[in-house]
Design a protein around this motif. Structure first.
Motif, PDB file in Angstrom:
ATOM      1  N   LEU A  45       0.823  -1.204   0.000  1.00  0.00           N
ATOM      2  CA  LEU A  45       0.000   0.000   0.000  1.00  0.00           C
ATOM      3  C   LEU A  45       0.865   1.265   0.000  1.00  0.00           C
ATOM      4  O   LEU A  45       0.501   2.288  -0.595  1.00  0.00           O
ATOM      5  N   LEU A  46       2.015   1.180   0.651  1.00  0.00           N
ATOM      6  CA  LEU A  46       2.916   2.327   0.663  1.00  0.00           C
ATOM      7  C   LEU A  46       3.534   2.561  -0.716  1.00  0.00           C
ATOM      8  O   LEU A  46       3.813   3.701  -1.092  1.00  0.00           O
ATOM      9  N   ALA A  47       3.736   1.483  -1.461  1.00  0.00           N
ATOM     10  CA  ALA A  47       4.249   1.646  -2.823  1.00  0.00           C
ATOM     11  C   ALA A  47       3.244   2.393  -3.682  1.00  0.00           C
ATOM     12  O   ALA A  47       3.597   3.298  -4.446  1.00  0.00           O
ATOM     13  N   GLU A  48       1.971   2.033  -3.566  1.00  0.00           N
ATOM     14  CA  GLU A  48       0.934   2.727  -4.331  1.00  0.00           C
ATOM     15  C   GLU A  48       0.819   4.185  -3.896  1.00  0.00           C
ATOM     16  O   GLU A  48       0.630   5.081  -4.721  1.00  0.00           O
ATOM     17  N   ALA A  49       0.932   4.411  -2.586  1.00  0.00           N
ATOM     18  CA  ALA A  49       0.878   5.796  -2.091  1.00  0.00           C
ATOM     19  C   ALA A  49       2.042   6.611  -2.632  1.00  0.00           C
ATOM     20  O   ALA A  49       1.891   7.789  -2.982  1.00  0.00           O
ATOM     21  N   ALA A  50       3.228   5.997  -2.713  1.00  0.00           N
ATOM     22  CA  ALA A  50       4.403   6.705  -3.232  1.00  0.00           C
ATOM     23  C   ALA A  50       4.202   7.067  -4.702  1.00  0.00           C
ATOM     24  O   ALA A  50       4.522   8.184  -5.130  1.00  0.00           O
ATOM     25  N   ARG A  51       3.685   6.138  -5.482  1.00  0.00           N
ATOM     26  CA  ARG A  51       3.464   6.419  -6.911  1.00  0.00           C
ATOM     27  C   ARG A  51       2.462   7.561  -7.087  1.00  0.00           C
ATOM     28  O   ARG A  51       2.660   8.452  -7.924  1.00  0.00           O
ATOM     29  N   LYS A  52       1.401   7.531  -6.301  1.00  0.00           N
ATOM     30  CA  LYS A  52       0.374   8.569  -6.424  1.00  0.00           C
ATOM     31  C   LYS A  52       0.927   9.932  -6.006  1.00  0.00           C
ATOM     32  O   LYS A  52       0.710  10.943  -6.690  1.00  0.00           O
ATOM     33  N   ARG A  53       1.641   9.962  -4.896  1.00  0.00           N
ATOM     34  CA  ARG A  53       2.174  11.239  -4.390  1.00  0.00           C
ATOM     35  C   ARG A  53       3.194  11.831  -5.349  1.00  0.00           C
ATOM     36  O   ARG A  53       3.166  13.031  -5.659  1.00  0.00           O
ATOM     37  N   LEU A  54       4.108  11.020  -5.836  1.00  0.00           N
ATOM     38  CA  LEU A  54       5.190  11.530  -6.673  1.00  0.00           C
ATOM     39  C   LEU A  54       4.717  11.871  -8.081  1.00  0.00           C
ATOM     40  O   LEU A  54       5.214  12.824  -8.691  1.00  0.00           O
ATOM     41  N   SER A  55       3.758  11.116  -8.598  1.00  0.00           N
ATOM     42  CA  SER A  55       3.243  11.443  -9.933  1.00  0.00           C
ATOM     43  C   SER A  55       2.468  12.757  -9.922  1.00  0.00           C
ATOM     44  O   SER A  55       2.351  13.422 -10.954  1.00  0.00           O
ATOM     45  N   GLY A  56       1.954  13.141  -8.767  1.00  0.00           N
ATOM     46  CA  GLY A  56       1.269  14.418  -8.661  1.00  0.00           C
ATOM     47  C   GLY A  56       2.210  15.596  -8.470  1.00  0.00           C
ATOM     48  O   GLY A  56       1.839  16.740  -8.721  1.00  0.00           O
ATOM     49  N   ALA A  57       3.451  15.306  -8.039  1.00  0.00           N
ATOM     50  CA  ALA A  57       4.404  16.387  -7.749  1.00  0.00           C
ATOM     51  C   ALA A  57       5.400  16.624  -8.870  1.00  0.00           C
ATOM     52  O   ALA A  57       5.936  17.727  -8.991  1.00  0.00           O
ATOM     53  N   PHE A  58       5.652  15.615  -9.687  1.00  0.00           N
ATOM     54  CA  PHE A  58       6.687  15.733 -10.714  1.00  0.00           C
ATOM     55  C   PHE A  58       6.134  15.291 -12.068  1.00  0.00           C
ATOM     56  O   PHE A  58       5.269  14.412 -12.133  1.00  0.00           O
ATOM     57  N   SER A  59       6.661  15.888 -13.123  1.00  0.00           N
ATOM     58  CA  SER A  59       6.192  15.544 -14.465  1.00  0.00           C
ATOM     59  C   SER A  59       7.242  14.837 -15.304  1.00  0.00           C
ATOM     60  O   SER A  59       6.908  14.171 -16.281  1.00  0.00           O
ATOM     61  N   ARG A  60       8.526  14.973 -14.950  1.00  0.00           N
ATOM     62  CA  ARG A  60       9.590  14.311 -15.709  1.00  0.00           C
ATOM     63  C   ARG A  60      10.689  13.847 -14.763  1.00  0.00           C
ATOM     64  O   ARG A  60      10.870  14.384 -13.679  1.00  0.00           O
ATOM     65  N   GLY A  61      11.426  12.839 -15.218  1.00  0.00           N
ATOM     66  CA  GLY A  61      12.545  12.315 -14.453  1.00  0.00           C
ATOM     67  C   GLY A  61      12.335  10.851 -14.107  1.00  0.00           C
ATOM     68  O   GLY A  61      11.205  10.362 -14.050  1.00  0.00           O
ATOM     69  N   THR A  62      13.441  10.147 -13.898  1.00  0.00           N
ATOM     70  CA  THR A  62      13.396   8.762 -13.424  1.00  0.00           C
ATOM     71  C   THR A  62      13.664   8.776 -11.930  1.00  0.00           C
ATOM     72  O   THR A  62      14.748   9.180 -11.497  1.00  0.00           O
ATOM     73  N   LEU A  63      12.664   8.355 -11.154  1.00  0.00           N
ATOM     74  CA  LEU A  63      12.756   8.403  -9.695  1.00  0.00           C
ATOM     75  C   LEU A  63      12.920   6.985  -9.145  1.00  0.00           C
ATOM     76  O   LEU A  63      12.056   6.126  -9.362  1.00  0.00           O
ATOM     77  N   HIS A  64      14.031   6.756  -8.462  1.00  0.00           N
ATOM     78  CA  HIS A  64      14.276   5.482  -7.790  1.00  0.00           C
ATOM     79  C   HIS A  64      13.885   5.671  -6.322  1.00  0.00           C
ATOM     80  O   HIS A  64      14.543   6.403  -5.578  1.00  0.00           O
ATOM     81  N   VAL A  65      12.808   4.994  -5.916  1.00  0.00           N
ATOM     82  CA  VAL A  65      12.247   5.179  -4.580  1.00  0.00           C
ATOM     83  C   VAL A  65      12.416   3.882  -3.796  1.00  0.00           C
ATOM     84  O   VAL A  65      11.997   2.808  -4.253  1.00  0.00           O
ATOM     85  N   ASN A  66      13.011   3.972  -2.618  1.00  0.00           N
ATOM     86  CA  ASN A  66      13.243   2.775  -1.823  1.00  0.00           C
ATOM     87  C   ASN A  66      12.834   3.019  -0.370  1.00  0.00           C
ATOM     88  O   ASN A  66      13.188   4.041   0.224  1.00  0.00           O
ATOM     89  N   LEU A  67      12.069   2.083   0.172  1.00  0.00           N
ATOM     90  CA  LEU A  67      11.709   2.114   1.596  1.00  0.00           C
ATOM     91  C   LEU A  67      12.419   0.953   2.293  1.00  0.00           C
ATOM     92  O   LEU A  67      12.186  -0.216   1.959  1.00  0.00           O
ATOM     93  N   ALA A  68      13.293   1.279   3.233  1.00  0.00           N
ATOM     94  CA  ALA A  68      13.988   0.265   4.025  1.00  0.00           C
ATOM     95  C   ALA A  68      13.363   0.207   5.410  1.00  0.00           C
ATOM     96  O   ALA A  68      13.087   1.246   6.017  1.00  0.00           O
ATOM     97  N   VAL A  69      13.111  -0.997   5.903  1.00  0.00           N
ATOM     98  CA  VAL A  69      12.498  -1.194   7.223  1.00  0.00           C
ATOM     99  C   VAL A  69      13.389  -2.111   8.045  1.00  0.00           C
ATOM    100  O   VAL A  69      13.829  -3.163   7.566  1.00  0.00           O
TER     101      VAL A  69
END
Length: 293
Positions: A45-69
């Motif tokens: 669910l956090l992965a989906e939240a990250a995609r939604k949040r970042l797609s709304g904030a940025f229009s271009r670029g390759t974003l490597h997003v990592n959550l470490a627990v």
């Protein structure tokens, strides 16, 4: 609105009960927006939240997003769902031999969603992690936005500097003495005289007509006018700001074409030097423009 770069880095970290978490986002250039998100199992669910949040904030670029627990309680205890595993084995056994499927292996079967889950207490702890991790995601996204904006301001300064140089060189080409009517007339007259001296059989009137056509084709008035227009258009884009990287790149290509044509038409060493300088500055500007969102 200011321009932003497509490169940047942000990190946000915290704890929730027995768990520690850390978001890291690395952003690099891209033709469009490419989100590559990795989260631990159970936190999809956090992965989906990250995609939604970042797609709304940025229009271009390759974003490597990592959550470490991490967890003070040690790794979660896996549990094999034997009923699901048996059902899978039975389903594979019933497949016809002609299907050409290799016999199932346990490492392959255990990788199927639902075959392995985790102890209930581990799932509860992960669920408690979601809310603070979501807040951390917001902080990381905001930090990345700030980082890209900061680099965008530096890029704008560099691009405006290149643009000022292009405007100066265009003005020098426009005012160059080699473009004056007297200079053009003298150059053509010398060429015609040399041709007539080399061969008395040439028609002087025809030679003058051809020389006039050559002079028209060699005129760089159109290139200078277009360069002035492109300088104005690019400055207006920078003043407008926002995600204008594609438009800037297109204009940079247009600058390059006009500079190349000016070099090809130049009929004087001074104009050729100006044209070569223009091409060099345009190439340098385009390298920077390709970093803009």
């Amino acid at each position: 609105m200011a321009i932003e770069s497509m490169t940047g880095f942000a990190r946000a970290a915290g704890t929730a009960g027995i768990h520690g978490w850390a978001w890291e986002i690395r952003s690099v250039n891209g033709r469009g927006l490419d989100l590559r998100v990795r989260v631990p199992p159970g936190l999809e669910l956090l992965a989906e939240a990250a995609r939604k949040r970042l797609s709304g904030a940025f229009s271009r670029g390759t974003l490597h997003v990592n959550l470490a627990v991490t967890s003070d309680a040690g790794p979660p205890r896996p549990r094999i769902n034997e009923a699901v595993l048996v059902a899978l084995l039975e389903a594979v056994r019933k497949l016809p031999g002609a299907a050409g499927i290799a016999p199932p292996t346990y490492d392959g079967l255990l990788g199927i969603r639902g075959v392995v889950d985790y102890a209930e207490e581990a799932q509860d702890a992960l669920a408690a992690l979601e809310k603070p991790a979501l807040a951390g995601l917001e902080a990381a996204a905001d930090a990345l936005k700030d980082a890209r904006a900061g680099e965008g301001r530096a890029l704008e300064t560099i691009i405006r500097g290149h643009l000022a140089t292009i405007a100066r060189l265009t003005g020098e080409a426009e005012a160059h003495p080699a473009r004056s009517n007297d200079a053009i007339r003298a150059r053509i007259a010398a060429q015609v005289e040399a041709l007539l001296g080399a061969s008395g059989g040439l028609d002087p009137q025809r030679l003058h007509q051809e020389a006039a056509l050559i002079a028209v084709r060699a005129d760089i008035r159109e290139e200078i006018d277009r360069l002035h227009a492109h300088v104005t258009a690019l400055r207006e884009l920078l003043d407008t700001g926002g995600p204008i990287g594609r438009k800037l790149d297109f204009l940079s290509q247009e600058f390059g074409r006009e500079a190349s044509t000016l070099c090809a038409k130049a009929n004087d060493p001074g104009l050729s030097r100006i044209g070569l300088e223009l091409r060099t500055v345009v190439d340098q500007m385009r390298e920077q423009v390709q970093n803009v969102e």
